[in-house]
Design an enzyme around this catalytic site. Structure first.
Site, PDB file in Angstrom:
ATOM      1  N   ASP A 273      33.196  43.998  34.761  1.00 24.56           N
ATOM      2  CA  ASP A 273      34.081  45.125  34.460  1.00 24.56           C
ATOM      3  C   ASP A 273      35.251  44.706  33.568  1.00 24.56           C
ATOM      4  OD1 ASP A 273      32.438  46.294  36.274  1.00 24.56           O
ATOM      5  OD2 ASP A 273      34.017  46.987  37.622  1.00 24.56           O
ATOM      6  N   ASP A 274      35.931  45.703  33.035  1.00 22.64           N
ATOM      7  CA  ASP A 274      37.244  45.571  32.370  1.00 22.64           C
ATOM      8  C   ASP A 274      37.210  44.969  30.957  1.00 22.64           C
ATOM      9  OD1 ASP A 274      38.006  46.504  34.813  1.00 22.64           O
ATOM     10  OD2 ASP A 274      39.529  44.996  35.205  1.00 22.64           O
ATOM     11  N   HIS A 324      33.306  52.109  32.118  1.00 28.13           N
ATOM     12  CA  HIS A 324      34.287  51.877  33.190  1.00 28.13           C
ATOM     13  C   HIS A 324      35.503  52.785  32.925  1.00 28.13           C
ATOM     14  CE1 HIS A 324      35.885  49.751  36.550  1.00 28.13           C
ATOM     15  NE2 HIS A 324      36.716  48.959  35.900  1.00 28.13           N
ATOM     16  N   HIS A 328      41.120  53.113  32.647  1.00 26.47           N
ATOM     17  CA  HIS A 328      41.174  52.491  33.976  1.00 26.47           C
ATOM     18  C   HIS A 328      42.109  53.197  34.943  1.00 26.47           C
ATOM     19  CE1 HIS A 328      40.813  49.311  36.988  1.00 26.47           C
ATOM     20  NE2 HIS A 328      39.823  48.829  36.261  1.00 26.47           N
ATOM     21  N   HIS A 415      34.530  40.155  36.506  1.00 32.04           N
ATOM     22  CA  HIS A 415      35.312  40.646  35.364  1.00 32.04           C
ATOM     23  C   HIS A 415      35.193  39.657  34.218  1.00 32.04           C
ATOM     24  CE1 HIS A 415      36.953  42.527  38.965  1.00 32.04           C
ATOM     25  NE2 HIS A 415      37.196  43.571  38.191  1.00 32.04           N
TER      26      HIS A 415
HETATM   27 ZN    ZN Z   1      38.152  47.604  36.732  1.00 28.33          ZN
END
Ligand code: ZN
Length: 463
Positions: A273-274, A324, A328, A415
């Protein structure tokens, strides 16, 4: 006759040193150059608040200093406010999110400009984020900041820009059935430099962001429009005109692999993610080949364009790209418009680059409700193994967490913006491979397990 001259011991050592220098120095230089640190991540989860801050390192001393000052000021403001408040409640935390977008632009004279836009969200309770924005337009050569006027031809150009902006904003409002008074639109697009602080040069045209929240308490949003290059070019100085032929999308054909050979293996889906990140994501991609591994990236919309080559590479090499969201934010705290924008805009930027819209969504913090599921029309992918990589910050601990908890059908949360996560993931793969695991994307896993993904289930595992 040939005379063989033997090197004595000192000679050998000297020769070895020379060889090491010849081979080693360029190698070090090559690696550090390829993966120069280009951003900072701050993630802090305290008892009653959390902070997630990302900011770029441009290696321009003056600009980096100003960015740090901005970040520190926002952090201080937030912490001072939170300090005075009582805890917000059991299921919620005060929150500070700072995300950014960076676009580097080169004019005809090869001068470099940095356009950096920060979006800051503060959550102080009452089910609403407070947003603020800051944009830097920086001329690398002169070390000065620019305004929209510096890009425009003559005085009247701002007037024309205002007319274009009004038109495209009204169009956006209609398309999204927003109830916004025309007077507000007039006001926010009026001929005033303050209205045109946030702009970006994109392939399709000039993107301008109008902070609606500044003039209307009802909205906590920014309205984003694009003035197509054909129109905006009439107003731009020659050296800044947007090349119109760059618009053509290239077709990316991802590598396909024969899934039959994984049929009898234990399967595990690593998800990241991210990201994407120009440095750490590429490190990960470099490492995956050794383990015949494909993974799934849940990318943030606001990072996609600055890291478009990385995204292309990830997709092209057979990995899966999911969403995602754009900024955020916690989807449960947003109004319908904002929620739709978070999902729609991310899908759009991804499609612009790799040619297809993602079908998988990982909501930030895993938070999603029935309504958002319906709006998104995507498959919701949660996770079964949480490595807590951002917290332990240690590749050994991260690898151990994965290996100790691994099972056939597992989804692992990581991540790819952190080096320790990337290294930890590769370490885990090294060990799991020996235990008979194969590393697959979410869609590959579903196929191999004969599962047709639906739009209502929250997928935590596949078994
Ligand atoms: Zn995240």
């Amino acid at each position: 006759m040939t005379t063989k001259r033997k090197l004595n011991k000192t000679g050998k050592i000297a020769l070895a040193i020379v060889i090491i220098i010849i081979i080693g120095v360029p190698a070090i230089f090559f690696f550090t150059r390829k993966y120069t640190k280009d951003e900072m991540h701050i993630l802090k989860i305290a008892e009653n608040y959390q902070m997630k801050i990302d900011y770029p390192i441009t290696h321009q001393k003056k600009l980096d200093q100003q960015i740090r000052e901005y970040i520190n000021l926002e952090k201080e403001k937030f912490l001072n406010t939170v300090d005075l408040k009582i805890p917000v409640g059991e299921s919620q935390k005060y929150e500070l999110i700072i995300g950014y977008q960076i676009i580097k632009q080169q004019d005809l004279n090869k001068n470099m400009y940095y356009h950096i836009h920060f979006e800051t969200y503060t959550y102080l309770g009452e089910n609403q984020y407070i947003r603020s924005d800051k944009t830097f337009h920086y001329n690398r050569k002169n070390k000065t900041h620019l305004s929209i006027n510096d890009y425009l031809t003559e005085d009247k150009a701002l007037e024309k820009l205002s007319i274009f902006s009004y038109y495209y904003m009204m169009q956006h409002i209609e398309e999204n059935s927003l109830e916004i008074d025309e007077k507000l639109v007039k006001q926010i697009t009026a001929v005033d430099l303050d209205n045109y602080e946030h702009f970006f040069f994109k392939d399709e045209g000039l993107e301008i962001l109008f902070p609606l929240y500044k003039i209307s308490a009802e909205y906590d949003e920014m309205i984003k429009i694009i003035i197509p290059s054909k129109e905006i070019n009439q107003l731009l100085k020659d050296q800044y005109k947007i090349k119109e032929n760059e618009k053509e999308k290239e077709q990316i054909v991802p590598k396909k692999r024969d899934l039959a050979k994984y049929k009898d293996k234990k399967l595990i889906a690593f998800t990241f993610d991210d990201g994407p990140s120009g440095t750490t994501t590429n490190r990960l991609l470099d490492g995956l080949e050794k383990y015949d591994a494909k993974v799934t990236f849940f990318v943030l919309g606001n990072r996609v364009e600055a890291n478009r080559n990385t995204l292309k590479r990830a997709y092209q090499e057979g990995n899966e790209i999911g969403s995602h969201t754009y900024n955020h934010r916690n989807l449960l705290l947003l109004n319908d418009y904002a929620r739709i924008q978070e999902i729609k805009e991310t899908n759009q930027v991804i499609e612009n680059i790799i040619g297809i819209k993602p079908t998988l969504l990982r909501p930030p913090y895993g938070n999603i409700n029935e309504e958002t599921k319906k709006i998104s029309n995507m498959h919701i992918i949660e996770w079964g193994i949480d490595t807590l990589d951002w917290k332990t910050k240690d590749k050994e601990l991260i690898a151990k967490e994965i290996v100790d908890n691994a099972y056939d059908g597992a989804i692992v949360l990581l991540h790819d913006i952190y080096e320790f996560s990337v290294e930890g993931a590769l370490l885990a793969m090294e060990r799991l491979e020996q235990e008979g695991y194969a590393f697959v994307t979410i869609s590959e896993m579903a196929k191999l397990k004969n599962i047709t993904l639906d739009y209502t289930t929250l997928y935590h595992r596949f078994n």
